[in-house]
Design an enzyme around this catalytic site. Sequence first.
Site, mmCIF file in Angstrom:
data_model
loop_
_atom_site.group_PDB
_atom_site.id
_atom_site.type_symbol
_atom_site.label_atom_id
_atom_site.label_comp_id
_atom_site.label_asym_id
_atom_site.label_seq_id
_atom_site.Cartn_x
_atom_site.Cartn_y
_atom_site.Cartn_z
ATOM 1 N N ASN A 63 1.301 -1.421 0.005
ATOM 2 C CA ASN A 63 0.037 -0.023 -0.074
ATOM 3 C C ASN A 63 0.758 1.284 0.199
ATOM 4 O O ASN A 63 1.657 1.186 -0.176
ATOM 5 C CB ASN A 63 -0.875 0.067 1.329
ATOM 6 C CG ASN A 63 -0.319 -0.032 2.597
ATOM 7 O OD1 ASN A 63 0.490 0.542 2.621
ATOM 8 N ND2 ASN A 63 -0.437 -1.034 3.215
ATOM 9 N N ASP A 67 -4.209 -6.048 4.962
ATOM 10 C CA ASP A 67 -5.537 -7.108 4.978
ATOM 11 C C ASP A 67 -4.915 -8.110 4.674
ATOM 12 O O ASP A 67 -5.497 -9.713 5.423
ATOM 13 C CB ASP A 67 -6.415 -6.208 4.965
ATOM 14 C CG ASP A 67 -6.782 -5.563 5.591
ATOM 15 O OD1 ASP A 67 -6.665 -5.279 6.892
ATOM 16 O OD2 ASP A 67 -8.256 -4.710 5.341
ATOM 17 N N LYS A 112 9.690 -16.385 -10.216
ATOM 18 C CA LYS A 112 9.450 -14.942 -10.997
ATOM 19 C C LYS A 112 7.749 -15.364 -12.433
ATOM 20 O O LYS A 112 7.918 -16.382 -12.146
ATOM 21 C CB LYS A 112 9.961 -13.896 -11.770
ATOM 22 C CG LYS A 112 9.049 -12.957 -12.088
ATOM 23 C CD LYS A 112 10.097 -11.944 -13.001
ATOM 24 C CE LYS A 112 9.678 -11.476 -13.594
ATOM 25 N NZ LYS A 112 10.523 -9.950 -14.913
ATOM 26 N N PHE A 147 -5.679 3.023 14.519
ATOM 27 C CA PHE A 147 -6.634 3.571 13.186
ATOM 28 C C PHE A 147 -7.030 3.206 11.873
ATOM 29 O O PHE A 147 -6.982 1.835 12.267
ATOM 30 C CB PHE A 147 -4.981 4.274 12.037
ATOM 31 C CG PHE A 147 -4.140 5.062 13.292
ATOM 32 C CD1 PHE A 147 -3.824 6.608 12.214
ATOM 33 C CD2 PHE A 147 -3.802 5.069 14.200
ATOM 34 C CE1 PHE A 147 -3.413 7.973 13.003
ATOM 35 C CE2 PHE A 147 -2.399 6.133 14.827
ATOM 36 C CZ PHE A 147 -2.240 7.540 13.873
ATOM 37 N N LYS A 187 -15.474 -0.941 14.554
ATOM 38 C CA LYS A 187 -13.509 -1.383 14.820
ATOM 39 C C LYS A 187 -13.678 -1.117 16.413
ATOM 40 O O LYS A 187 -12.637 -1.902 16.953
ATOM 41 C CB LYS A 187 -12.370 -0.587 13.762
ATOM 42 C CG LYS A 187 -12.198 -0.486 12.503
ATOM 43 C CD LYS A 187 -10.885 0.043 11.516
ATOM 44 C CE LYS A 187 -12.064 -1.040 9.808
ATOM 45 N NZ LYS A 187 -10.144 -0.362 9.185
ATOM 46 N N LYS A 191 -12.397 -4.526 18.460
ATOM 47 C CA LYS A 191 -10.790 -4.586 18.731
ATOM 48 C C LYS A 191 -10.318 -4.548 20.211
ATOM 49 O O LYS A 191 -9.251 -4.663 20.609
ATOM 50 C CB LYS A 191 -9.617 -3.799 17.410
ATOM 51 C CG LYS A 191 -9.824 -4.373 16.235
ATOM 52 C CD LYS A 191 -8.953 -3.304 15.327
ATOM 53 C CE LYS A 191 -8.997 -3.774 14.196
ATOM 54 N NZ LYS A 191 -7.934 -3.375 13.084
#
Length: 404
Positions: free
Chosen positions: A212, A281, A291, A326, A340, A344
């Site tokens: 990301n 995730d 490869k 976050f 969340k 959590k």
Amino acid sequence: MKTSISNKEVVLGVTGSIAAYKACDLASRLVELGVNVLPVLTRAAQEFVGAVSFEAITGRRAITGMFEPLQNTDVEHIAVAQRAHLFLVAPATANIIARAAHGVADDWLSTTLLATRAPILFAPAMNTAMYTHPATQANIELLRARGCHFVGPGVGRLACRTVGPGRMSEPAEILDAALPLLSGRTDLAGKRVLITSGATHEPIDPVRFLGNRSSGKMGRALALEALGRGAHVTVVYGPSSVDYPLNAELVEVETARQMADAVVECSRNADVIIGAAAVADYRPEQASQDKRKKTGSPLTLALTENPDILATVSRERRPGQVIVGFAAETRDVMENAKSKIAAKNLDLIVANLVGGDDAGFGMDALRAAIVDKRGNSADIGHIDKDALAERIMDQVVGLLRGSL
């Protein structure tokens, strides 16, 4: 990046010890934190290290003598004494400690030490016999009684080939003592803060990965803020585009599972855990050893879920341990954040909108809201990441004190 100690003025006094070379590293670390450092070298210090080294590191002309021609009046000793937020003498010889204790003002550094009302921090460095001598110990106690601060010395092998107390503390240790004095805030002193930061990379093959756009800027801002308040900081970080503070304990990882293992290990002694990393995730169920080549056909990857790091540590949290998460969202930001924080078992969650033109991954600012475990929320709006770090730490301190 601006922090609570950015643009603060530190006078770095360097005196005549073989440990003077360490002061270059110390100056570099301070500059990295956004501090303005004015190097002052005594005549004896210049026998060990040159002024040009400090000038290159700090970008400021070093003061090397009382009567040298001044480029401007801002470096005149009384003006500096009044402007400085901290006087840091490292290394501090028995000589400068004695002169400071008895009010002797016979060079630029000793004169300005006498004139300042800023906090003064000495990092002693000398032969063991000199350090343990009753005169030196009496001088140190006299300065302590007047409100001066000391860090070290350490015990080890000295330049004179003896072993004992007298070795100057390492730059990271000196910074641990200096930053709370510089920021004026000690509300996290003695606390251990664990921060995750950056991205994770999940291998597809030896060349490619799933990842990301996280830069690590938010994690870095949090680390700097916690350090400035006196905390011991550990940063577990994945691939990032920023440099993390050298005086934090740094643990580098690549994948989500590696980050999870490191966080679980480090969390056992942490008072505060802040999950600012953008953890993948999912990961490929099986990474190819070779490869993957183009075949002219669509490539299908089987993905499996990664462990939820904060949910894992929250299940085994100690009483009084504070956990902050976050939630990076593209829509329904508040609803997802409240979901969340309950799932959590977090104390706080920072909900931030990603995908916009003025906030999100890689930028210096974001759009954020803070939600607590009672469901209370504060929409902060567009805010710099350093300012958000300060807001988060304010709430963390409140949670540690039981006021939130």
